[in-house]
Design a protein around this motif. Sequence first.
Motif, PDB file in Angstrom:
ATOM      1  N   THR A   1      41.010  57.159  74.531  1.00  0.00           N
ATOM      2  CA  THR A   1      39.770  58.131  74.241  1.00  0.00           C
ATOM      3  C   THR A   1      39.946  58.094  72.584  1.00  0.00           C
ATOM      4  OG1 THR A   1      40.350  59.418  76.010  1.00  0.00           O
ATOM      5  CG2 THR A   1      39.233  60.598  74.255  1.00  0.00           C
ATOM      6  N   VAL A   2      38.578  58.103  72.081  1.00  0.00           N
ATOM      7  CA  VAL A   2      38.356  58.225  70.558  1.00  0.00           C
ATOM      8  C   VAL A   2      38.242  59.595  70.289  1.00  0.00           C
ATOM      9  CG1 VAL A   2      37.212  57.619  68.633  1.00  0.00           C
ATOM     10  CG2 VAL A   2      37.639  55.947  70.525  1.00  0.00           C
ATOM     11  N   ASN A   3      39.014  60.416  69.710  1.00  0.00           N
ATOM     12  CA  ASN A   3      38.833  61.929  69.660  1.00  0.00           C
ATOM     13  C   ASN A   3      38.048  62.175  68.491  1.00  0.00           C
ATOM     14  OD1 ASN A   3      40.567  62.955  71.820  1.00  0.00           O
ATOM     15  ND2 ASN A   3      42.250  62.433  70.679  1.00  0.00           N
ATOM     16  N   PRO A   4      37.288  63.272  68.321  1.00  0.00           N
ATOM     17  CA  PRO A   4      36.421  63.845  67.489  1.00  0.00           C
ATOM     18  C   PRO A   4      37.228  64.546  66.361  1.00  0.00           C
ATOM     19  CG  PRO A   4      36.395  65.430  69.219  1.00  0.00           C
ATOM     20  CD  PRO A   4      37.318  64.382  69.741  1.00  0.00           C
ATOM     21  N   ILE A   5      37.962  63.672  65.465  1.00  0.00           N
ATOM     22  CA  ILE A   5      38.847  64.013  64.510  1.00  0.00           C
ATOM     23  C   ILE A   5      38.136  64.953  63.281  1.00  0.00           C
ATOM     24  CG2 ILE A   5      40.236  63.435  62.640  1.00  0.00           C
ATOM     25  CD1 ILE A   5      41.539  63.168  65.462  1.00  0.00           C
ATOM     26  N   ALA A   6      36.776  64.736  62.899  1.00  0.00           N
ATOM     27  CA  ALA A   6      36.322  65.382  61.919  1.00  0.00           C
ATOM     28  C   ALA A   6      35.861  66.708  62.529  1.00  0.00           C
ATOM     29  CB  ALA A   6      34.900  64.899  61.505  1.00  0.00           C
ATOM     30  N   ASP A   7      35.577  67.011  63.679  1.00  0.00           N
ATOM     31  CA  ASP A   7      35.412  68.356  64.347  1.00  0.00           C
ATOM     32  C   ASP A   7      36.655  69.278  64.504  1.00  0.00           C
ATOM     33  OD1 ASP A   7      32.768  67.616  64.618  1.00  0.00           O
ATOM     34  OD2 ASP A   7      32.990  67.177  66.826  1.00  0.00           O
ATOM     35  N   LEU A   8      37.799  68.518  64.770  1.00  0.00           N
ATOM     36  CA  LEU A   8      38.948  69.282  64.917  1.00  0.00           C
ATOM     37  C   LEU A   8      39.455  69.591  63.455  1.00  0.00           C
ATOM     38  CD1 LEU A   8      41.065  66.852  67.398  1.00  0.00           C
ATOM     39  CD2 LEU A   8      39.971  69.205  67.709  1.00  0.00           C
ATOM     40  N   ALA A   9      39.200  68.794  62.280  1.00  0.00           N
ATOM     41  CA  ALA A   9      39.430  69.197  61.034  1.00  0.00           C
ATOM     42  C   ALA A   9      38.690  70.220  60.658  1.00  0.00           C
ATOM     43  CB  ALA A   9      39.117  67.904  60.003  1.00  0.00           C
ATOM     44  N   ASP A  10      37.374  70.397  60.870  1.00  0.00           N
ATOM     45  CA  ASP A  10      36.585  71.633  60.473  1.00  0.00           C
ATOM     46  C   ASP A  10      36.955  72.841  61.163  1.00  0.00           C
ATOM     47  OD1 ASP A  10      34.865  70.062  59.028  1.00  0.00           O
ATOM     48  OD2 ASP A  10      33.302  70.035  60.763  1.00  0.00           O
ATOM     49  N   LEU A  11      37.580  72.777  62.616  1.00  0.00           N
ATOM     50  CA  LEU A  11      38.007  73.879  63.292  1.00  0.00           C
ATOM     51  C   LEU A  11      39.407  74.405  62.569  1.00  0.00           C
ATOM     52  CD1 LEU A  11      37.636  72.811  66.732  1.00  0.00           C
ATOM     53  CD2 LEU A  11      36.430  74.686  65.616  1.00  0.00           C
ATOM     54  N   ALA A  12      40.256  73.331  62.075  1.00  0.00           N
ATOM     55  CA  ALA A  12      41.566  73.654  61.614  1.00  0.00           C
ATOM     56  C   ALA A  12      41.368  74.366  60.165  1.00  0.00           C
ATOM     57  CB  ALA A  12      42.152  72.644  61.227  1.00  0.00           C
ATOM     58  N   HIS A  13      40.442  73.719  59.283  1.00  0.00           N
ATOM     59  CA  HIS A  13      40.364  74.257  58.091  1.00  0.00           C
ATOM     60  C   HIS A  13      39.451  75.502  57.734  1.00  0.00           C
ATOM     61  CE1 HIS A  13      40.159  69.763  56.716  1.00  0.00           C
ATOM     62  NE2 HIS A  13      41.654  70.349  56.895  1.00  0.00           N
ATOM     63  N   ASP A  14      38.792  75.857  59.042  1.00  0.00           N
ATOM     64  CA  ASP A  14      37.964  77.417  59.024  1.00  0.00           C
ATOM     65  C   ASP A  14      39.190  78.231  59.176  1.00  0.00           C
ATOM     66  OD1 ASP A  14      35.652  76.083  59.011  1.00  0.00           O
ATOM     67  OD2 ASP A  14      35.158  76.401  61.036  1.00  0.00           O
ATOM     68  N   HIS A  15      40.318  77.797  59.708  1.00  0.00           N
ATOM     69  CA  HIS A  15      41.442  78.748  59.951  1.00  0.00           C
ATOM     70  C   HIS A  15      42.649  78.809  58.752  1.00  0.00           C
ATOM     71  CE1 HIS A  15      39.477  80.664  63.364  1.00  0.00           C
ATOM     72  NE2 HIS A  15      39.285  79.597  64.061  1.00  0.00           N
ATOM     73  N   ASP A  16      42.253  77.946  57.800  1.00  0.00           N
ATOM     74  CA  ASP A  16      43.224  77.686  56.753  1.00  0.00           C
ATOM     75  C   ASP A  16      44.433  76.857  57.246  1.00  0.00           C
ATOM     76  OD1 ASP A  16      41.695  78.774  54.733  1.00  0.00           O
ATOM     77  OD2 ASP A  16      42.363  80.736  55.270  1.00  0.00           O
ATOM     78  N   ALA A  17      44.283  76.114  58.564  1.00  0.00           N
ATOM     79  CA  ALA A  17      45.233  75.084  58.965  1.00  0.00           C
ATOM     80  C   ALA A  17      44.958  73.699  58.544  1.00  0.00           C
ATOM     81  CB  ALA A  17      45.564  75.185  60.425  1.00  0.00           C
ATOM     82  N   TYR A  18      46.446  72.848  58.587  1.00  0.00           N
ATOM     83  CA  TYR A  18      45.892  71.583  58.171  1.00  0.00           C
ATOM     84  C   TYR A  18      45.917  70.746  59.497  1.00  0.00           C
ATOM     85  CZ  TYR A  18      48.119  72.534  53.724  1.00  0.00           C
ATOM     86  OH  TYR A  18      48.434  72.965  52.320  1.00  0.00           O
ATOM     87  N   LEU A  19      45.586  69.482  59.337  1.00  0.00           N
ATOM     88  CA  LEU A  19      45.171  68.637  60.237  1.00  0.00           C
ATOM     89  C   LEU A  19      45.920  67.378  60.030  1.00  0.00           C
ATOM     90  CD1 LEU A  19      43.619  67.656  63.061  1.00  0.00           C
ATOM     91  CD2 LEU A  19      42.116  66.411  61.318  1.00  0.00           C
ATOM     92  N   PHE A  20      46.983  66.687  61.014  1.00  0.00           N
ATOM     93  CA  PHE A  20      47.712  65.875  60.919  1.00  0.00           C
ATOM     94  C   PHE A  20      47.086  64.729  61.847  1.00  0.00           C
ATOM     95  CE2 PHE A  20      51.981  64.077  60.007  1.00  0.00           C
ATOM     96  CZ  PHE A  20      51.717  62.701  60.309  1.00  0.00           C
ATOM     97  N   VAL A  21      46.659  63.450  61.425  1.00  0.00           N
ATOM     98  CA  VAL A  21      46.113  62.590  62.264  1.00  0.00           C
ATOM     99  C   VAL A  21      47.220  61.375  62.578  1.00  0.00           C
ATOM    100  CG1 VAL A  21      44.197  60.985  62.619  1.00  0.00           C
ATOM    101  CG2 VAL A  21      43.662  63.053  61.377  1.00  0.00           C
ATOM    102  N   ASP A  22      47.303  61.289  63.796  1.00  0.00           N
ATOM    103  CA  ASP A  22      47.952  59.926  64.351  1.00  0.00           C
ATOM    104  C   ASP A  22      47.021  58.792  64.423  1.00  0.00           C
ATOM    105  OD1 ASP A  22      49.324  57.928  65.840  1.00  0.00           O
ATOM    106  OD2 ASP A  22      50.193  59.241  67.292  1.00  0.00           O
ATOM    107  N   ALA A  23      47.150  57.922  63.500  1.00  0.00           N
ATOM    108  CA  ALA A  23      46.063  56.766  63.372  1.00  0.00           C
ATOM    109  C   ALA A  23      46.766  55.573  63.655  1.00  0.00           C
ATOM    110  CB  ALA A  23      45.400  56.839  62.054  1.00  0.00           C
ATOM    111  N   ALA A  24      47.849  55.544  64.403  1.00  0.00           N
ATOM    112  CA  ALA A  24      48.442  54.179  64.741  1.00  0.00           C
ATOM    113  C   ALA A  24      47.500  53.319  65.634  1.00  0.00           C
ATOM    114  CB  ALA A  24      49.666  54.555  65.592  1.00  0.00           C
ATOM    115  N   GLN A  25      46.706  53.820  66.444  1.00  0.00           N
ATOM    116  CA  GLN A  25      45.772  53.094  67.002  1.00  0.00           C
ATOM    117  C   GLN A  25      44.348  52.972  66.807  1.00  0.00           C
ATOM    118  OE1 GLN A  25      47.046  51.429  69.675  1.00  0.00           O
ATOM    119  NE2 GLN A  25      48.754  52.390  70.034  1.00  0.00           N
ATOM    120  N   SER A  26      44.106  53.648  65.436  1.00  0.00           N
ATOM    121  CA  SER A  26      42.747  53.356  64.904  1.00  0.00           C
ATOM    122  C   SER A  26      42.710  52.621  63.451  1.00  0.00           C
ATOM    123  CB  SER A  26      42.099  54.902  64.775  1.00  0.00           C
ATOM    124  OG  SER A  26      43.130  55.535  63.849  1.00  0.00           O
ATOM    125  N   VAL A  27      43.637  52.638  62.630  1.00  0.00           N
ATOM    126  CA  VAL A  27      43.772  51.975  61.449  1.00  0.00           C
ATOM    127  C   VAL A  27      43.771  50.358  61.763  1.00  0.00           C
ATOM    128  CG1 VAL A  27      45.139  51.646  59.386  1.00  0.00           C
ATOM    129  CG2 VAL A  27      44.530  53.739  60.112  1.00  0.00           C
TER     130      VAL A  27
END
Length: 425
Positions: free
Chosen positions: A197-223
């Motif tokens: 599955t390719v997850n919608p990371i940018a959408d998760l980032a928006d949700l996190a930042h809307d609540h002043d949270a950080y987003l950590f991305v495990d990119a081992a399988q994408s980079v």
Amino acid sequence: MSTQDTTPLDVERIREEFPILSRRVGGDVTTPGEGPGDETPLVYLDNAATSQTPDRVVDVIADYYRSYNANVHRGIHSLSQEASVAYEEAHDRVAEFVGASGREEIVFTPGTTEGMNLVAYAWGLAELGPGDEVVLTEMEHHASLVTWQQLCKRTGAEVRYIPVDEQGYLDVDAAAELITEDTQMVSAVHVSNTLGTVNPIADLADLAHDHDAYLFVDAAQSVPNRSVDVSDLGADFLAFSGHKMCGPTGIGALYGREHVFEEMQPYLYGGDMIRKVTYEDSTWEDLPWKFEAGTPNIAGGIALGAACDYLDDVGLDRIQAHEEQLTEYAYDRLTEFDDVEIYGPPGDERGGLVAFNVDGVHAHDLSSIVNDYGVAIRAGDHCTQPLHQKMGVAASARASFYLYNTREEVDVLVDAVDEARQLFA
């Protein structure tokens, strides 16, 4: 208009740069590469675990040890200066590769797992406490899940999980409800190493930042197989490993926003990460060296930069297109069997891997049988035990593809799977 280059790869030429792919395997082999049973061509389909390394990257490692092997940042002699420049320029190259603003935002680590742990302990121990929440996905690799789980046990914070639906997609509506003002960190895998599955990371980032949270991305399988830009993703942290992207083992990188890294305390202490030490106190070196204590994996770091060069030379868009074509072909071929269950999204909506089971055949037995055909695949829980429990299986077989694999190799895999089906029928 898209600027992507998806012209087909010259796979045969690419394979010439990977001598290991010419090996023949199988039989009662006692000496690697020399056993009497070496009679079956290797079909290497375990790339999600570790990719192979091209000659030019191996040559970079050998050249370091043969020509300028010395410690970095420790001496003013010529070898040390050459090693230091090459090691620092490798940080610049990796920063460019993922769209970071500069070397200050790239810390070299032994791999994705330590990148996770660095942030968890350097940031999490100081910032998390009772009432705080860390939000993960149900498809997280143990490197993420176990790290945050155990840190939350230590700090009193709570872990919450974004569910995965029956098709293997992330429930984004549930994510919007789970990420709240109490959320301090969202940690999500970019491409699932089990479901593809390719997850919608940018959408998760928006949700996190809307609540002043950080987003950590495990990119081992994408980079390793697609263009990744930390700014486009909205990542605050992002980690990946060299050994999955044509580089050596024991090296990886952690991206972090510079202002966040500046606020964090070191994770490891020792030489090279200090600016001044007295018997009473110490101060820290500038970024990124503040987080790289002791003698680093110098050859590995330089080779990681060379792996970035190699992948860019081939073309990440072309690699992604090639991988996706192979994956869809493998998915379609395997679904010809009514007793094969494939986990995750459809073949045209996933990253470059297929995890599956054959009815009545344990994944380990399946892996052993296809090995007789020279096919190397993975069998087990792929460091996603909770996800496998959710899927109702203890293990699965996984074939994963990369730039040097071919449709003919997929056919060999499918023939081997068919043989296993018949043996256990």
